[in-house]
Scaffold this motif. Structure first.
Motif, PDB file in Angstrom:
ATOM      1  N   GLN A 168       1.205  -1.050   0.003  1.00 51.17           N
ATOM      2  CA  GLN A 168      -0.023   0.173  -0.080  1.00 51.17           C
ATOM      3  C   GLN A 168       0.635   1.082   0.115  1.00 51.17           C
ATOM      4  O   GLN A 168       0.095   2.624  -0.477  1.00 51.17           O
ATOM      5  N   LEU A 169       1.823   1.200   0.848  1.00 51.09           N
ATOM      6  CA  LEU A 169       2.975   2.581   0.371  1.00 51.09           C
ATOM      7  C   LEU A 169       4.341   1.540  -0.249  1.00 51.09           C
ATOM      8  O   LEU A 169       4.830   0.949   0.308  1.00 51.09           O
ATOM      9  N   LEU A 225       1.042   2.825 -10.521  1.00 53.44           N
ATOM     10  CA  LEU A 225       1.206   2.426  -9.421  1.00 53.44           C
ATOM     11  C   LEU A 225       0.432   3.295  -8.531  1.00 53.44           C
ATOM     12  O   LEU A 225      -0.929   3.186  -8.254  1.00 53.44           O
ATOM     13  N   ALA A 226       0.693   4.882  -8.378  1.00 58.81           N
ATOM     14  CA  ALA A 226      -0.597   5.577  -7.717  1.00 58.81           C
ATOM     15  C   ALA A 226      -1.775   5.972  -8.127  1.00 58.81           C
ATOM     16  O   ALA A 226      -2.517   5.716  -7.222  1.00 58.81           O
ATOM     17  N   GLU A 227      -2.111   5.518  -9.921  1.00 61.71           N
ATOM     18  CA  GLU A 227      -3.150   5.029 -10.004  1.00 61.71           C
ATOM     19  C   GLU A 227      -4.331   4.435  -9.502  1.00 61.71           C
ATOM     20  O   GLU A 227      -5.246   4.333  -9.357  1.00 61.71           O
ATOM     21  N   ARG A 228      -3.155   3.123  -9.280  1.00 57.90           N
ATOM     22  CA  ARG A 228      -4.543   2.630  -8.586  1.00 57.90           C
ATOM     23  C   ARG A 228      -4.457   2.662  -7.152  1.00 57.90           C
ATOM     24  O   ARG A 228      -4.828   1.479  -6.079  1.00 57.90           O
ATOM     25  N   GLY A 229      -3.739   3.090  -6.108  1.00 51.79           N
ATOM     26  CA  GLY A 229      -4.359   3.599  -5.096  1.00 51.79           C
ATOM     27  C   GLY A 229      -2.758   2.844  -4.025  1.00 51.79           C
ATOM     28  O   GLY A 229      -3.534   3.427  -2.783  1.00 51.79           O
ATOM     29  N   CYS A 230      -2.082   3.158  -4.641  1.00 48.56           N
ATOM     30  CA  CYS A 230      -0.408   2.505  -4.237  1.00 48.56           C
ATOM     31  C   CYS A 230      -0.274   3.924  -3.594  1.00 48.56           C
ATOM     32  O   CYS A 230       0.332   4.608  -4.617  1.00 48.56           O
ATOM     33  N   SER A 231       0.643   4.513  -2.553  1.00 51.15           N
ATOM     34  CA  SER A 231       1.212   5.507  -2.554  1.00 51.15           C
ATOM     35  C   SER A 231       2.314   5.482  -2.530  1.00 51.15           C
ATOM     36  O   SER A 231       3.445   3.931  -1.918  1.00 51.15           O
ATOM     37  N   ILE A 232       3.188   6.372  -3.004  1.00 44.33           N
ATOM     38  CA  ILE A 232       4.901   5.809  -3.245  1.00 44.33           C
ATOM     39  C   ILE A 232       5.524   7.674  -2.067  1.00 44.33           C
ATOM     40  O   ILE A 232       5.024   9.086  -2.228  1.00 44.33           O
TER      41      ILE A 232
END
Length: 280
Positions: free
Chosen positions: A156-157, A182-189
Motif C-alpha cells: 500500500q506504500l 501504481l499511484a493511479e491504482r491507489g498505492c502511495s509512493i
C-alpha cells in the motif's frame, strides 16, 4: 482526512548528529510524495524508520490511521510497506526469479513466483526476464527486479530511496510511467531524491528536509528549482557561467569498429565511428 501514512514528531539521535529532529509528514492514498533534501539531510534515516530498519528515539507512526510500532522490515511488509533501497541487495549468481523468491513468503514455489513475476511485469510494463542471471543485468534491469520483488507483496506504500541516481534518462522515463500507474491504482509512493526537475515532474507533494528538520511542505508543480533550492539549502543556488570550449587537435579517431558480443546477453558493436578533440 484519512492518511495512508502519518509521522508525528519523529526524532533520531546518533552520537555525533541528530539525523531527524521532530519530523512530521503525511501521505495520502495514491499520492506520490517526495522527500527532498541534500545528502545528510536525514532522508534515508527517516525512510529506514518507516521500514522498521531503524528505531526512532521519539515520535509516532500511523498507518491507515492506526498507531503502529514497526520493529522490523518483516513487520513493515506485513503492514503493506515495501522499500527499494538505493543500493540493491541482489545475489549476482542467482537468476532474477530466484532473487525475488528469496524475499517472499515461503508458501510460493519457484514456478509460481515466475508466473507472478511475468504477470506483474506485464501489468506495469517492467521488463524482467525471470531466468536471466543477475550478473548479466544492467543497472536499470536490476532495479526493475527490486521493484517487482516489492510489488509482489502487494504494498500500500512503496518507498524508493534515490531511485534514479544510477539510471539513464530513458530508464527514468520508464520508471515514472510505472510509478504513475501504481499511484493511479491507489498505492502511495514515498520518493526520496535531491533532483529538483524529477520531483517537479513526478510528485504531487513534497516535504523538504534540511539538517534533519522539516523546512517546508509544498506542491512541487507550483514551485521553481530556485524556490525548492531555498528550502533545501537555505539560499539561492549559485549562478553557473557557461564558457565556450576551446577545441584543439583531434586526439582520438575510431573508424568502423566491430566487435562480436562477449557473452550471450551482450550486444554486437557494428561500424562504430567517432572522433574526440583535445579540450572536448
Amino acid at each position: 482526512m484519512s492518511y495512508r501514512l502519518e509521522l508525528k514528531n519523529i526524532t533520531k539521535q546518533y552520537p555525533a548528529v541528530r539525523a531527524n529532529d521532530d519530523v512530521s509528514l503525511h501521505v495520502l492514498p495514491g499520492e506520490i510524495h517526495a522527500v527532498l533534501g541534500e545528502n545528510g539531510a536525514g532522508k534515508s534515516t527517516l525512510m529506514k524508520i518507516i521500514f522498521g530498519a531503524v528505531k526512532p528515539d521519539a515520535g509516532e507512526i500511523y498507518f491507515n490511521d492506526a498507531l503502529v510500532q514497526v520493529r522490523s522490515p518483516q513487520e513493515a511488509r506485513a503492514l503493506g510497506i515495501s522499500m527499494v533501497f538505493q543500493h540493491f541487495s541482489l545475489f549476482d549468481t542467482l537468476t532474477a526469479a530466484e532473487n525475488v523468491w528469496l524475499g517472499l513468503d515461503k508458501k510460493w514455489t519457484l514456478p509460481e513466483v515466475i508466473e507472478r513475476i511475468q504477470a506483474v511485469s506485464s501489468d506495469y510494463g517492467l521488463e524482467v526476464d525471470p531466468w536471466r542471471p543477475v550478473h548479466t543485468l544492467s543497472v536499470g534491469e536490476r532495479q526493475r527486479v527490486e521493484i517487482v520483488r516489492a510489488l509482489l507483496t502487494n504494498p500500500q506504500l512503496l518507498i524508493l530511496d534515490e531511485p534514479t541516481s544510477v539510471l539513464t534518462p530513458q530508464a527514468v522515463e520508464k520508471l515514472f510511467v510505472t510509478l504513475r500507474q501504481l499511484a493511479e491504482r491507489g498505492c502511495s509512493i514515498l520518493y526520496i531524491s535531491h533532483k529538483l526537475d524529477e520531483i517537479r515532474a513526478l510528485c504531487h507533494r513534497c516535504t523538504v528536509l534540511r539538517g534533519g528538520k522539516v523546512t517546508g511542505e509544498v506542491d512541487p508543480r507550483q514551485e521553481t528549482n530556485a524556490s525548492l533550492s531555498r528550502l533545501m539549502i537555505g539560499s539561492e543556488p549559485p549562478q553557473l557561467k557557461r564558457v565556450a570550449p576551446v577545441l584543439g587537435a583531434t586526439a582520438l579517431v575510431v573508424k568502423n569498429l566491430n566487435l562480436a558480443k562477449q557473452d550471450p546477453f551482450g550486444v554486437n558493436l557494428q561500424d562504430i565511428c567517432l572522433q574526440v578533440q583535445a579540450g572536448e
